[in-house]
Each structure stands twice: as structure tokens, then as C-alpha cells.
Design a protein around this motif. Structure first.
Motif, PDB file in Angstrom:
ATOM      1  N   UNK A   1     -42.016  42.821 -89.283  1.00 22.74           N
ATOM      2  CA  UNK A   1     -42.522  43.650 -90.374  1.00 22.74           C
ATOM      3  C   UNK A   1     -42.664  45.104 -89.931  1.00 22.74           C
ATOM      4  N   UNK A   2     -43.158  45.307 -88.721  1.00 22.15           N
ATOM      5  CA  UNK A   2     -43.319  46.670 -88.188  1.00 22.15           C
ATOM      6  C   UNK A   2     -41.961  47.362 -88.085  1.00 22.15           C
ATOM      7  N   UNK A   3     -40.974  46.661 -87.549  1.00 22.12           N
ATOM      8  CA  UNK A   3     -39.648  47.250 -87.340  1.00 22.12           C
ATOM      9  C   UNK A   3     -38.967  47.564 -88.668  1.00 22.12           C
ATOM     10  N   UNK A   4     -38.984  46.594 -89.586  1.00 21.65           N
ATOM     11  CA  UNK A   4     -38.340  46.790 -90.894  1.00 21.65           C
ATOM     12  C   UNK A   4     -39.057  47.892 -91.681  1.00 21.65           C
ATOM     13  N   UNK A   5     -40.382  47.892 -91.633  1.00 20.58           N
ATOM     14  CA  UNK A   5     -41.151  48.916 -92.351  1.00 20.58           C
ATOM     15  C   UNK A   5     -40.856  50.301 -91.802  1.00 20.58           C
ATOM     16  N   UNK A   6     -40.775  50.416 -90.478  1.00 14.82           N
ATOM     17  CA  UNK A   6     -40.484  51.713 -89.860  1.00 14.82           C
ATOM     18  C   UNK A   6     -39.113  52.218 -90.293  1.00 14.82           C
ATOM     19  N   UNK A   7     -38.129  51.323 -90.293  1.00 12.01           N
ATOM     20  CA  UNK A   7     -36.784  51.708 -90.692  1.00 12.01           C
ATOM     21  C   UNK A   7     -36.732  52.234 -92.112  1.00 12.01           C
ATOM     22  N   UNK A   8     -37.372  51.533 -93.033  1.00 13.80           N
ATOM     23  CA  UNK A   8     -37.320  51.924 -94.439  1.00 13.80           C
ATOM     24  C   UNK A   8     -38.228  53.103 -94.748  1.00 13.80           C
ATOM     25  N   UNK A   9     -39.309  53.270 -93.995  1.00 14.36           N
ATOM     26  CA  UNK A   9     -40.193  54.412 -94.201  1.00 14.36           C
ATOM     27  C   UNK A   9     -39.492  55.713 -93.811  1.00 14.36           C
ATOM     28  N   UNK A  10     -38.780  55.700 -92.688  1.00 15.34           N
ATOM     29  CA  UNK A  10     -38.014  56.885 -92.284  1.00 15.34           C
ATOM     30  C   UNK A  10     -36.902  57.143 -93.299  1.00 15.34           C
ATOM     31  N   UNK A  11     -36.298  56.071 -93.800  1.00 14.38           N
ATOM     32  CA  UNK A  11     -35.247  56.188 -94.799  1.00 14.38           C
ATOM     33  C   UNK A  11     -35.753  56.894 -96.064  1.00 14.38           C
ATOM     34  N   UNK A  12     -36.960  56.562 -96.497  1.00 12.93           N
ATOM     35  CA  UNK A  12     -37.537  57.185 -97.688  1.00 12.93           C
ATOM     36  C   UNK A  12     -37.910  58.645 -97.437  1.00 12.93           C
ATOM     37  N   UNK A  13     -38.230  58.981 -96.201  1.00 11.19           N
ATOM     38  CA  UNK A  13     -38.611  60.351 -95.858  1.00 11.19           C
ATOM     39  C   UNK A  13     -37.414  61.287 -95.863  1.00 11.19           C
TER      40      UNK A  13
END
Length: 367
Positions: A189-201
């Protein structure tokens, strides 16, 4: 690779510097930086020719963005190439942590590349479906967490035998919750969330890459300290043998990021695309899981969290009430709609990223 030159230090003492992680991290920064500087123009020219119309621009977005039409995307290829070359050259390739982070980075980058490819070829914002993308990312992240957990169990010290499956907390010396095998989905969850959070930024020129570099610099320090028994014992953070090598990868991110920013500075000659944002977010998430600083990542990368939460709130509010909380999401577009210029949004968000990084790093001492 160059670390093995230290084996010849008996014949030539100067080669002993290749033993030091700090020296090799500096080497990775410069190597990645020079690689992107030297090969960046050729990559941009090639992508511009192959993509034609470039990344499609949202018609419902800020009107100022329409001027960016025709700008090529997939600039993450430049960043990832620099990171790979620098890491393979300067890191100790015997480390399972190094290979795990690299493989997650490449795998997430491949998913992002395919998503970018669909968007460019169809000239549409509808690339790979969200569900398919999240499923692929989750599988990759869970496999990575299993490897990380096994590596940590193999090298754990007797006093922290459950560290591999435990969640640690910043600002607290001894608090540690053993999640057992629930740690695998949590870490994923941490890894996937980090990936998509940077993507949204990644929505404005230079907005994502600088906070990524700030987070990478923070975790370069954290990795180095967590992988060193003397420093980790002094600071009373958890010692994770072998993770010091991740500082080299973080150094490569900084170097490649600086090189990319040269071309991504407004007006951008190229966009990072999902190719870069997903990969870099996945990299940061995997490093955080490896060094047992998952919560610190949420602090250091608080800007990414803010962007992701703004989207969740916007979508949730609209589905439940039919009303929008923000003028536009992610939140950087909200401030554009309020009248902030793009450069104001970007620089002020950079300042927020620096402040959050300092708060996160303070957890190393305030315990």
C-alpha cells in the motif's frame, strides 16, 4: 560495480575510497546528472518526432496550459536511464535492497510508459484503466515487500528479530507494532500510494521533480544512517543492515532529477509523464519500506499526500453530494483557478516540500 575496485586497495591505496557509501553516492549524483545532460537533447528530439502532437492537454483545465500543446511526454525515460546507469556503476550489486528498488522502479516505469503510449497514440487522457494499473502495481509491490521482508529477516540483529514485519513510529524510540504477514499488504500500500501520489503531483512544469529530489535527499541520509550500526545506535533509530546502499540510488535520483529539471523548467521542453512519476514514486516508497521509515515518508512527502488527498476528497464529495470542494483537483490546479500563476504555485509548493522534509528529518534526533 566500481565498489569492487576497493578489493585492489592493497595494490593502490587510493582505490579504498570506493568502499565509502558517501563517495559512491556523490559519484552517482554526478554520473546521473551528466548522463541526462548529455543524452537529454537527443532523447527529447526523438520523442518529439515519434509523438508528433505530444501529450494531450486537458480542455477543461487552466487555459494557460493550452500553450503547452505539442510538448512531448515520457521524459521519465531520461530520468530512469540516468538512475539505472549511475546505480549499476556505483552501487554494491550484491545488495538485495538495491535490486528490489531498481526492479520496482523499472516495473512501475514500464506501466507508466504503456499508459503514456496509449494517451499519445489515442490523443486522449484515457490510457490504461485505473483498475488494471492498480492491480499490476499491487502485485509488483507485494512481491517487492516479500523480498524486502526476507532480506531483513536474514540480516536482522537478535534484539530486533521482528523488525522485518513491524511498523515503526517516528519521534518514539521503542514503539514498534508487529504486523506479521499483514506487513506485506501494508508495505505494498505504501509503495503503490507513493507511486500514484507523485503521479498526481506531476501537473505543472517542475512541480513534481523538485519535491522528489528533496525526498530522495532526505532518504539518502536516512538510508545511510539506518544502514550504519554506529550512527543508528547513536540516534536510536532501527538498524537495518545493508540498506546504506540505497543512499547511492537516492543520489542517482537527485542527479537525474537536476538534469531533467534543466529541460523541464518552464516553458518545459518535455514532460515527465507517467513513465517518470509512477517510477519515482514507487522508488521512494520501496526505499521507505526497506529502511522502516514508512510514516516518515508520509511526512517528508507530505506534498504528495496533500495532492492525493485533494483528489480523494474531490471525487468523494462529488459522488456523495454532487458538489466539489475545490475549484479543480489535484490541489495545485485549485490554486491556479484562484489566480496564482504557475510559477507561484510551483515555487510555493517547493517551499512546503522543504519544510516537510525538515520536519521528517527531525524525527531522527527528536525521540
Amino acid at each position: 560495480m566500481l565498489v569492487y575496485l576497493a578489493d585492489w586497495a592493497g595494490q593502490l591505496s587510493v582505490l579504498n575510497v570506493f568502499r565509502y557509501i558517501t563517495f559512491r553516492t556523490g559519484g552517482a549524483v554526478m554520473t546521473a546528472l551528466l548522463f541526462v545532460f548529455l543524452f537529454g537533447p537527443a532523447i527529447i528530439s526523438s520523442l518529439r518526432v515519434r509523438q508528433g502532437k505530444g501529450q494531450p492537454i486537458r480542455e477543461d483545465g487552466p487555459k494557460s496550459h493550452l500553450a503547452k500543446k505539442g510538448t512531448p511526454t515520457m521524459g521519465g525515460l531520461m530520468i530512469l536511464s540516468g538512475i539505472l546507469v549511475a546505480t549499476l556503476l556505483w552501487a554494491d550489486l550484491k545488495s538485495p535492497y538495491v535490486w528490489t528498488v531498481l526492479l520496482v522502479t523499472v516495473a512501475f516505469g514500464t506501466i507508466g510508459f504503456y499508459d503514456d503510449y496509449l494517451k499519445v497514440t489515442k490523443q486522449s487522457h484515457k490510457g490504461l484503466s485505473g483498475r488494471a494499473r492498480l492491480m499490476l502495481e499491487a502485485v509488483i509491490a507485494m512481491l517487492a515487500c516479500l523480498v524486502i521482508m526476507s532480506a531483513a529477516q536474514a540480516t536482522s540483529v537478535p534484539s530486533e528479530e521482528h523488525l522485518a514485519t513491524s511498523l515503526t513510529f517516528p519521534f518514539v524510540k521503542t514503539l514498534m507494532v508487529n504486523l506479521w504477514y499483514f506487513y506485506v499488504p501494508f508495505g505494498a500500500f505504501v509503495i503503490v500510494s507513493a507511486g500514484n501520489a507523485v503521479n498526481l503531483t506531476d501537473g505543472l512544469d517542475g512541480l513534481a521533480i523538485v519535491p522528489v529530489m528533496i525526498a530522495a535527499a532526505s532518504f539518502a541520509l536516512i538510508s545511510y544512517l539506518a544502514g550504519n550500526y554506529v550512527f543508528s545506535n547513536y540516534l536510536q533509530i532501527h538498524f537495518v543492515p545493508g540498506t546504506g546502499e540505497l543512499a547511492v540510488i537516492c543520489g542517482a535520483v537527485i542527479g537525474a532529477g537536476i538534469g531533467f529539471l534543466w529541460f523541464n523548467a518552464p516553458p518545459a521542453a518535455i514532460f515527465m509523464g507517467d513513465t517518470g512519476s509512477l517510477a519515482l514514486g514507487g522508488l521512494l516508497g520501496t526505499v521507505a519500506v526497506s529502511v522502516k521509515h514508512e510514516i516518515v515518508l508520509a511526512i517528508v512527502g507530505g506534498l504528495f499526500v496533500l495532492e492525493a488527498v485533494s483528489v480523494i476528497i474531490q471525487v468523494g464529495s462529488y459522488k456523495l453530494t454532487g458538489k466539489r470542494v475545490f475549484k479543480m483537483a489535484p490541489i495545485h490546479h485549485h490554486f491556479e483557478q484562484l489566480g496564482w500563476t504557475e510559477s507561484q504555485v510551483v515555487i510555493r509548493f517547493w517551499i512546503i516540500a522543504v519544510v516537510l522534509a525538515l520536519i521528517g528529518l527531525s524525527s531522527l534526533k527528536l525521540r
